[in-house]
Scaffold this motif. Structure first.
Motif, short mmCIF file in Angstrom:
data_model
loop_
_atom_site.label_atom_id
_atom_site.label_comp_id
_atom_site.label_asym_id
_atom_site.label_seq_id
_atom_site.Cartn_x
_atom_site.Cartn_y
_atom_site.Cartn_z
N PRO A 1 0.80 -1.23 0.00
CA PRO A 1 0.00 0.00 0.00
C PRO A 1 0.83 1.28 0.00
CG PRO A 1 -0.92 -1.60 1.53
CD PRO A 1 0.37 -2.18 1.04
N LYS A 2 1.97 1.30 0.70
CA LYS A 2 2.78 2.51 0.75
C LYS A 2 3.31 2.90 -0.63
CE LYS A 2 4.30 2.72 5.56
NZ LYS A 2 5.45 2.81 6.49
N ILE A 3 3.62 1.89 -1.45
CA ILE A 3 4.10 2.18 -2.81
C ILE A 3 2.95 2.67 -3.68
CG2 ILE A 3 5.15 1.21 -4.89
CD1 ILE A 3 6.76 -0.65 -3.13
N THR A 4 1.81 2.02 -3.59
CA THR A 4 0.66 2.46 -4.40
C THR A 4 0.21 3.86 -3.97
OG1 THR A 4 -0.87 1.32 -2.90
CG2 THR A 4 -0.13 0.11 -4.85
N GLN A 5 0.31 4.15 -2.67
CA GLN A 5 -0.04 5.49 -2.19
C GLN A 5 0.93 6.53 -2.73
OE1 GLN A 5 -0.10 5.06 2.08
NE2 GLN A 5 -1.83 3.64 2.03
N TRP A 6 2.22 6.17 -2.79
CA TRP A 6 3.24 7.10 -3.33
C TRP A 6 2.91 7.41 -4.79
CZ3 TRP A 6 6.86 7.57 -7.19
CH2 TRP A 6 7.87 8.52 -7.01
N ILE A 7 2.61 6.36 -5.55
CA ILE A 7 2.29 6.55 -6.97
C ILE A 7 1.03 7.38 -7.14
CG2 ILE A 7 1.63 5.34 -9.09
CD1 ILE A 7 3.43 3.01 -8.14
N PRO B 1 15.08 -3.30 -9.69
CA PRO B 1 16.37 -3.98 -9.88
C PRO B 1 16.44 -4.96 -11.04
CG PRO B 1 15.18 -4.96 -8.06
CD PRO B 1 14.36 -3.78 -8.51
N THR B 2 15.29 -5.45 -11.53
CA THR B 2 15.32 -6.49 -12.56
C THR B 2 14.34 -6.18 -13.69
OG1 THR B 2 13.59 -7.83 -11.52
CG2 THR B 2 15.88 -8.24 -10.82
N ILE B 3 14.61 -6.76 -14.84
CA ILE B 3 13.70 -6.61 -15.99
C ILE B 3 12.37 -7.28 -15.69
CG2 ILE B 3 13.36 -7.22 -18.41
CD1 ILE B 3 16.39 -7.08 -18.78
N ALA B 4 12.42 -8.44 -15.02
CA ALA B 4 11.20 -9.17 -14.70
C ALA B 4 10.26 -8.32 -13.85
CB ALA B 4 11.53 -10.48 -13.98
N LEU B 5 10.81 -7.63 -12.85
CA LEU B 5 9.97 -6.79 -12.01
C LEU B 5 9.45 -5.58 -12.79
CD1 LEU B 5 8.71 -6.20 -9.29
CD2 LEU B 5 10.85 -5.12 -8.56
N ALA B 6 10.28 -5.04 -13.68
CA ALA B 6 9.84 -3.92 -14.53
C ALA B 6 8.64 -4.34 -15.38
CB ALA B 6 10.98 -3.45 -15.41
N GLU B 7 8.70 -5.51 -15.97
CA GLU B 7 7.61 -6.01 -16.80
C GLU B 7 6.35 -6.24 -15.96
OE1 GLU B 7 9.43 -9.47 -18.42
OE2 GLU B 7 10.29 -8.41 -20.16
N GLN B 8 6.54 -6.81 -14.76
CA GLN B 8 5.41 -7.09 -13.88
C GLN B 8 4.70 -5.81 -13.46
OE1 GLN B 8 6.40 -9.41 -10.30
NE2 GLN B 8 5.03 -8.10 -9.13
N THR C 1 2.74 -4.00 -16.32
CA THR C 1 1.43 -4.60 -16.58
C THR C 1 0.44 -4.21 -15.50
OG1 THR C 1 2.46 -6.49 -17.69
CG2 THR C 1 0.20 -6.77 -16.91
N LYS C 2 0.89 -4.27 -14.25
CA LYS C 2 0.01 -4.00 -13.12
C LYS C 2 -0.42 -2.53 -13.07
CE LYS C 2 -0.36 -5.03 -8.17
NZ LYS C 2 -1.38 -6.08 -8.37
N LEU C 3 0.52 -1.63 -13.37
CA LEU C 3 0.25 -0.20 -13.25
C LEU C 3 -0.12 0.47 -14.57
CD1 LEU C 3 3.29 0.64 -10.92
CD2 LEU C 3 0.88 0.46 -10.24
N ASP C 4 -0.02 -0.31 -15.65
CA ASP C 4 -0.29 0.23 -16.99
C ASP C 4 0.61 1.42 -17.29
OD1 ASP C 4 -1.45 0.38 -19.49
OD2 ASP C 4 -3.08 1.69 -18.82
N LEU C 5 1.93 1.21 -17.08
CA LEU C 5 2.93 2.24 -17.34
C LEU C 5 4.01 1.69 -18.27
CD1 LEU C 5 3.50 3.63 -13.71
CD2 LEU C 5 2.20 4.71 -15.56
N PRO C 6 4.63 2.54 -19.07
CA PRO C 6 5.74 2.08 -19.93
C PRO C 6 6.97 1.75 -19.10
CG PRO C 6 5.50 4.45 -20.08
CD PRO C 6 4.36 3.98 -19.24
N TYR C 7 7.81 0.88 -19.64
CA TYR C 7 9.05 0.53 -18.93
C TYR C 7 10.19 0.40 -19.94
CZ TYR C 7 8.67 -4.36 -20.53
OH TYR C 7 8.61 -5.50 -21.29
N VAL C 8 11.41 0.61 -19.44
CA VAL C 8 12.60 0.48 -20.29
C VAL C 8 13.69 -0.27 -19.54
CG1 VAL C 8 12.21 2.57 -21.65
CG2 VAL C 8 13.45 2.74 -19.50
#
Length: 443
Positions: free
Chosen positions: A303-309, A324-331, A334-341
């Protein structure tokens, strides 16, 4: 020919001339072929990339003996026992130098001017200098008087950096501020050529193609990966320089080697603890989250992260999320509907440019955006700041992305983590210490 080949080590395919022309140049002493793979007994060395690790050499069946080639630098074209490197041995190229190349009309701060003066002296004396300047200090502008002095004294300059994104960011700025010089921006896949340019901006890997070429070598982000990790790259930098030349190192986060050289008075150093706009560095906010790793593994966001966003989105604050990882960036994308690089993203340059021009309000990224890029008016969060990829230097550089604009100098930086690490504590202490130093130097 001299403009294209002088000061370089090139494969035949990179020369891009006919066999007849090559033979003519070699016969008349204009060009010399050097074995690219040097073999002694059963040991091999690549002359281009300095590789001596035998496991990084390959063999191609051939009569009367196999062809040996280097795997380490093969992405730059294959060096082998049948593929020499060519260097120009003909007359030196001539170039015209403009008298007043700098068109930038900005003003340096007192601290920037101090570094600039020392930089000019270093170039005059063919010495070396480390500029230790915090993120957002305005290092590029500090270089301008030194570059101008070098050009006015007919010196050829290289500005080298470990990362291609930095080359792409610096090149337009320098082309704009030095509009009358020849400038080449070189990185993997770059469409530009160095035709004896006054100023070359290049990734450090591109310097493997140079030898005795530059009078002034400026190495930006000297602490960055892969430069500080790969012994090949400092060797390439040294070989690209002329015997009598000046070396300038730029960093915000000196590594152990630089700190040791500074402390033993072996490396002249100028310290710039303040940003160009005079406002303090943002102090990172530390948010410890119980079972953070487990929640992320279960594809849940605390919740603290979602509240920050949410708070950023509600106040129309643009932000970067570092992971820290590509896998987490992809995850998270998808969850937040945001672009990633990340480093291998096929559309990364397009997405970064969209974020730079404020076409998008948020971007998830790995450490590829930790340094060397400037975005106006952004906040920054690091998820899993206790991950091993986020060392002290990385966290300091990430924090340095926020608050860089004079119109918005107080950006928010937040570290989310499960366990406190030495890197987190040191990155926080760094900002506090530098702010105190800056306050002391301004009083």
């Amino acid at each position: 020919m001299a403009r294209k080949f002088s000061g370089k080590l090139l494969l035949k395919s990179e020369l891009n001339i006919s066999e007849q022309r090559l033979n003519y140049l070699a016969k008349h002493g204009y060009i010399l072929g050097i074995p690219s793979i040097q073999t002694k007994f059963t040991l091999h060395k690549c002359f281009r990339c300095f590789n001596m690790k035998q496991s990084l050499f390959g063999k191609i069946p051939h009569q009367p003996k196999p062809i040996i080639y280097c795997k380490q630098c093969i992405q730059m074209g294959r060096t082998s026992t049948l593929e020499p490197l060519y260097q120009w041995t003909g007359p030196k190229p001539t170039r015209h130098y403009p008298k007043n190349p700098l068109k930038w009309r900005g003003n340096l701060t007192h601290l920037q001017q101090r570094a600039s003066i020392q930089l000019v002296k270093t170039i005059q004396q063919n010495d070396q200098l480390l500029i230790d300047a915090v993120c957002g200090a305005g290092k590029t502008e500090m270089l301008y008087e030194g570059i101008t002095h070098a050009l006015q004294n007919h010196k050829r300059i290289c500005l080298a950096t470990p990362r291609s994104d930095v080359v792409k960011e610096l090149a337009p700025r320098l082309k704009h501020d030095f509009p009358t010089i020849h400038l080449a921006a070189l990185y993997g896949g770059s469409p530009e050529q160095d035709l004896n340019s006054h100023l070359v901006i290049a990734t450090t890997h591109q310097l493997l193609r140079y030898q005795n070429s530059f009078d002034v070598m400026i190495v930006d982000e000297v602490d960055a990966f892969p430069y500080h990790h790969d012994k090949m790259l400092p060797k390439a930098v040294r070989r690209a320089m002329k015997p009598d030349s000046a070396t300038i190192y730029l960093t915000a986060t000196p590594r152990f080697k630089q700190k040791w050289l500074i402390n033993t008075n072996q490396l002249p150093t100028v310290s710039i603890p303040a940003r160009y706009h005079g406002h303090p560095l943002p102090i990172p906010s530390k948010q410890m989250l119980f079972r953070l790793t487990k929640q992320l593994e279960d594809e849940q966001l605390p919740p603290k992260i979602t509240q920050w966003i949410s708070s950023k989105q509600q106040t129309n604050r643009r932000f970067l999320l570092f992971v820290p990882t590509i896998a987490l960036a992809e995850q998270l994308a998808t969850k937040l509907d945001l672009p990633y690089v990340h480093a291998e993203s096929p559309d990364r340059h397009h997405l970064i440019q969209q974020f730079r021009t404020q076409s998008t309000s948020a971007l998830i990224t790995t450490t590829i955006l930790e340094r060397g890029v400037t975005f106006p008016s952004i906040d920054v969060a690091v998820i899993q700041a206790d991950h091993h990829v986020f060392d002290e230097a990385a966290l300091i550089q990430i924090a340095g992305r926020a608050g860089r604009s004079a119109q918005d100098p107080t950006g928010d930086v937040t570290f989310f983590y499960e366990q406190t690490t030495e890197a987190i504590n040191r990155a926080t202490t760094y900002a506090i210490r530098k702010n105190l130093e800056a306050k002391g130097q301004s009083s």
